[in-house]
Design a protein around this motif. Structure first.
Motif, PDB file in Angstrom:
ATOM      1  N   GLY A 181      -2.692   6.490  -5.253  1.00 12.20           N
ATOM      2  CA  GLY A 181      -1.677   5.715  -5.934  1.00 12.20           C
ATOM      3  C   GLY A 181      -1.233   4.554  -5.055  1.00 12.20           C
ATOM      4  O   GLY A 181      -1.968   4.095  -4.174  1.00 12.20           O
ATOM      5  N   ASP A 182      -0.016   4.102  -5.259  1.00  9.75           N
ATOM      6  CA  ASP A 182       0.458   2.904  -4.567  1.00  9.75           C
ATOM      7  C   ASP A 182       0.987   3.171  -3.166  1.00  9.75           C
ATOM      8  O   ASP A 182       1.596   2.282  -2.560  1.00  9.75           O
ATOM      9  CB  ASP A 182       1.553   2.228  -5.402  1.00  9.75           C
ATOM     10  N   ILE A 183       0.738   4.348  -2.621  1.00  7.46           N
ATOM     11  CA  ILE A 183       1.082   4.571  -1.213  1.00  7.46           C
ATOM     12  C   ILE A 183       0.188   3.716  -0.322  1.00  7.46           C
ATOM     13  O   ILE A 183       0.623   3.211   0.713  1.00  7.46           O
ATOM     14  CB  ILE A 183       0.935   6.052  -0.832  1.00  7.46           C
ATOM     15  N   VAL A 184      -1.073   3.544  -0.720  1.00  7.24           N
ATOM     16  CA  VAL A 184      -2.025   2.700   0.009  1.00  7.24           C
ATOM     17  C   VAL A 184      -2.468   1.574  -0.921  1.00  7.24           C
ATOM     18  O   VAL A 184      -2.789   1.817  -2.090  1.00  7.24           O
ATOM     19  CB  VAL A 184      -3.262   3.499   0.471  1.00  7.24           C
ATOM     20  N   GLU A 185      -2.492   0.356  -0.407  1.00  9.16           N
ATOM     21  CA  GLU A 185      -3.016  -0.804  -1.151  1.00  9.16           C
ATOM     22  C   GLU A 185      -4.076  -1.487  -0.292  1.00  9.16           C
ATOM     23  O   GLU A 185      -4.121  -1.289   0.925  1.00  9.16           O
ATOM     24  CB  GLU A 185      -1.903  -1.797  -1.479  1.00  9.16           C
ATOM     25  N   HIS A 187      -5.455  -5.413   0.256  1.00  8.33           N
ATOM     26  CA  HIS A 187      -5.321  -6.846  -0.023  1.00  8.33           C
ATOM     27  C   HIS A 187      -4.543  -7.086  -1.309  1.00  8.33           C
ATOM     28  O   HIS A 187      -4.830  -7.995  -2.084  1.00  8.33           O
ATOM     29  CB  HIS A 187      -6.699  -7.524  -0.052  1.00  8.33           C
ATOM     30  N   SER A 188      -3.562  -6.244  -1.510  1.00  5.20           N
ATOM     31  CA  SER A 188      -2.584  -6.394  -2.578  1.00  5.20           C
ATOM     32  C   SER A 188      -1.237  -6.030  -1.973  1.00  5.20           C
ATOM     33  O   SER A 188      -1.143  -5.094  -1.167  1.00  5.20           O
ATOM     34  CB  SER A 188      -2.913  -5.474  -3.754  1.00  5.20           C
ATOM     35  N   ALA A 189      -0.204  -6.779  -2.340  1.00  6.08           N
ATOM     36  CA  ALA A 189       1.123  -6.484  -1.807  1.00  6.08           C
ATOM     37  C   ALA A 189       1.586  -5.103  -2.258  1.00  6.08           C
ATOM     38  O   ALA A 189       1.310  -4.672  -3.371  1.00  6.08           O
ATOM     39  CB  ALA A 189       2.109  -7.546  -2.280  1.00  6.08           C
ATOM     40  N   CYS A 190       2.284  -4.412  -1.393  1.00  5.89           N
ATOM     41  CA  CYS A 190       2.948  -3.169  -1.774  1.00  5.89           C
ATOM     42  C   CYS A 190       4.197  -3.524  -2.573  1.00  5.89           C
ATOM     43  O   CYS A 190       4.971  -4.390  -2.161  1.00  5.89           O
ATOM     44  CB  CYS A 190       3.369  -2.370  -0.549  1.00  5.89           C
ATOM     45  N   TYR A 191       4.404  -2.837  -3.682  1.00  5.90           N
ATOM     46  CA  TYR A 191       5.666  -2.960  -4.389  1.00  5.90           C
ATOM     47  C   TYR A 191       6.608  -1.916  -3.795  1.00  5.90           C
ATOM     48  O   TYR A 191       6.349  -0.715  -3.869  1.00  5.90           O
ATOM     49  CB  TYR A 191       5.494  -2.739  -5.892  1.00  5.90           C
ATOM     50  N   CYS A 192       7.703  -2.379  -3.190  1.00  9.80           N
ATOM     51  CA  CYS A 192       8.623  -1.490  -2.476  1.00  9.80           C
ATOM     52  C   CYS A 192       9.985  -1.411  -3.155  1.00  9.80           C
ATOM     53  O   CYS A 192      10.941  -0.882  -2.571  1.00  9.80           O
ATOM     54  CB  CYS A 192       8.807  -1.973  -1.042  1.00  9.80           C
ATOM     55  N   GLY A 193      10.097  -1.915  -4.365  1.00  3.18           N
ATOM     56  CA  GLY A 193      11.397  -1.983  -5.029  1.00  3.18           C
ATOM     57  C   GLY A 193      12.030  -0.633  -5.279  1.00  3.18           C
ATOM     58  O   GLY A 193      13.255  -0.531  -5.422  1.00  3.18           O
ATOM     59  N   ASP A 194      11.202   0.424  -5.365  1.00  2.00           N
ATOM     60  CA  ASP A 194      11.709   1.785  -5.533  1.00  2.00           C
ATOM     61  C   ASP A 194      11.275   2.662  -4.355  1.00  2.00           C
ATOM     62  O   ASP A 194      11.193   3.889  -4.472  1.00  2.00           O
ATOM     63  CB  ASP A 194      11.186   2.386  -6.843  1.00  2.00           C
ATOM     64  N   GLY A 195      10.997   2.013  -3.227  1.00  2.00           N
ATOM     65  CA  GLY A 195      10.366   2.698  -2.114  1.00  2.00           C
ATOM     66  C   GLY A 195      11.337   3.262  -1.096  1.00  2.00           C
ATOM     67  O   GLY A 195      12.559   3.081  -1.168  1.00  2.00           O
ATOM     68  N   HIS A 196      10.722   3.933  -0.117  1.00  2.52           N
ATOM     69  CA  HIS A 196      11.455   4.533   0.993  1.00  2.52           C
ATOM     70  C   HIS A 196      10.774   4.085   2.280  1.00  2.52           C
ATOM     71  O   HIS A 196       9.819   4.712   2.747  1.00  2.52           O
ATOM     72  CB  HIS A 196      11.469   6.052   0.847  1.00  2.52           C
ATOM     73  N   PHE A 197      11.272   2.978   2.830  1.00  2.33           N
ATOM     74  CA  PHE A 197      10.639   2.373   3.994  1.00  2.33           C
ATOM     75  C   PHE A 197      10.599   3.338   5.181  1.00  2.33           C
ATOM     76  O   PHE A 197       9.608   3.403   5.907  1.00  2.33           O
ATOM     77  CB  PHE A 197      11.393   1.102   4.394  1.00  2.33           C
ATOM     78  N   GLY A 198      11.667   4.081   5.384  1.00  6.65           N
ATOM     79  CA  GLY A 198      11.750   4.951   6.545  1.00  6.65           C
ATOM     80  C   GLY A 198      10.775   6.105   6.531  1.00  6.65           C
ATOM     81  O   GLY A 198      10.470   6.681   7.578  1.00  6.65           O
ATOM     82  N   ASP A 199      10.280   6.467   5.347  1.00 10.23           N
ATOM     83  CA  ASP A 199       9.352   7.592   5.205  1.00 10.23           C
ATOM     84  C   ASP A 199       7.896   7.164   5.063  1.00 10.23           C
ATOM     85  O   ASP A 199       6.986   7.975   5.256  1.00 10.23           O
ATOM     86  CB  ASP A 199       9.713   8.422   3.970  1.00 10.23           C
ATOM     87  N   TRP A 200       7.684   5.915   4.692  1.00 10.13           N
ATOM     88  CA  TRP A 200       6.355   5.462   4.259  1.00 10.13           C
ATOM     89  C   TRP A 200       5.309   5.653   5.354  1.00 10.13           C
ATOM     90  O   TRP A 200       4.204   6.134   5.093  1.00 10.13           O
ATOM     91  CB  TRP A 200       6.433   4.002   3.827  1.00 10.13           C
TER      92      TRP A 200
END
Length: 316
Positions: A181-185, A187-200
């Motif tokens: 899924g979108d945990i790994v991308e 050459h495409s930007a990660c969409y982080c709008g609903d993300g958890h930066f500290g855990d990623w």
């Protein structure tokens, strides 16, 4: 008048690729649009991600039928986002699997997310009239579960928060291939709008610990071979860190969202500006990074109205 979201003007249809990432395993990719995974078992087929509409799902089904006539028995959603799940009705009546947290997010914010993404990505929702409603799972899991497609075992797991709180990954042990899924991308930007930066980063490390031979990422080309896998994991980690750290520094000194936007652009533009959906993702990423740095652990719900308010604030 504020300019439109970058994705609103992206109306050019993307070229589809259907890449074998292991024996009986395929990645449906489309130049930075949402990817779909295909897992062919002895008796039936599992699909990973439904696409945004039944129209797009039928493109996946056409590719599946080019390699097998086995029935589609399972549909796994790695998370709840509309562009991933609303095409589910095209697959008939498979067992639909999500994490229990992802299901809770459908209940909490699924309609708001649909309305928001519909306005952000008009091209992906061409043919939206066919969508019968929100997609609900028929089966959920907490930490993990296994599905047997005949003799082929498929492990579906929650390894940690990243792109959303309820992210799932799908591991096929007989080929050592993972659908992330979108945990790994790539050459495409990660969409982080609903993300958890500290855990990623920790969740990426958990993925790397499986030592996958290949990965089908959320967006971008299939990653075949350990070298490509390592490159994509490292690059995703860099993207996430490069977004969060400048915003956190601005928050620490009491700066504004607009100042965080400028700081993140200064860090990320030189490295990532040519990535697919970069301009689309950036405002949402900065807004979420700014919130998380202030201690807001649960991402605020995005609505069509909030999208516009945030975008207007960044244009001032």
């Amino acid at each position: 008048m504020a300019k439109a979201f970058a994705s609103a003007g992206d109306m050019e249809e993307k070229k589809v690729s259907f890449t074998e990432v292991g024996e009986g395993l395929y990645a449906f990719t489309a130049e930075g649009d949402p990817n779909t995974g295909v897992i062919i078992g002895d008796e039936s087929v599992m699909i990973v991600e439904a696409q945004a509409t039944p129209r797009l799902a039928r493109k996946v089904i056409e590719c599946v039928r080019s390699v097998t006539d086995k029935p589609i028995s399972h549909l796994v959603m790695t998370h709840y986002h509309a562009v991933r799940v609303l095409g589910a009705s095209a697959y008939g009546a498979p067992e639909i699997i999500m994490s229990d947290v992802a299901r809770a997010m459908v209940a909490e914010r699924g309609q708001e997310d649909w309305d928001s993404e519909f306005e952000r990505f008009p091209r992906l929702f061409v043919g939206h009239e066919e969508i019968p409603g929100l997609t609900w799972p028929t089966t959920t899991f907490s930490d993990g579960m296994s599905v047997y497609l005949g003799k082929r075992r498929v492990d579906i797991m929650h390894l940690g928060r990243a792109h959303t709180a309820g992210d799932a990954v799908i591991w096929v042990p007989d080929q050592e291939v993972m659908f992330t899924g979108d945990i790994v991308e790539y050459h495409s930007a990660c969409y982080c709008g609903d993300g958890h930066f500290g855990d990623w980063e920790d969740t990426l490390a958990a993925i790397a610990s499986f030592e996958p031979r290949s990965i089908a990422p959320g967006r971008g080309n299939a990653l075949v071979g350990e070298e490509k896998v390592a490159e994509a994991i490292a690059n995703t980690a860099d993207f996430v860190a490069s977004t969060y750290k400048p915003a956190a520094k601005v928050v620490a000194r009491g700066g504004t969202l607009k100042e965080a936007w400028d700081a993140v652009r200064a860090e990320c533009d030189p490295k990532f500006s040519d990535y697919a959906i970069y301009e689309h993702c950036l405002p949402f990423n900065v807004a979420r990074a700014y919130d998380e740095a202030q201690g807001i652990d649960t991402p605020r719900v995005w609505t069509a109205a909030r999208d516009k308010e945030m975008w207007a604030a960044l244009q001032e």
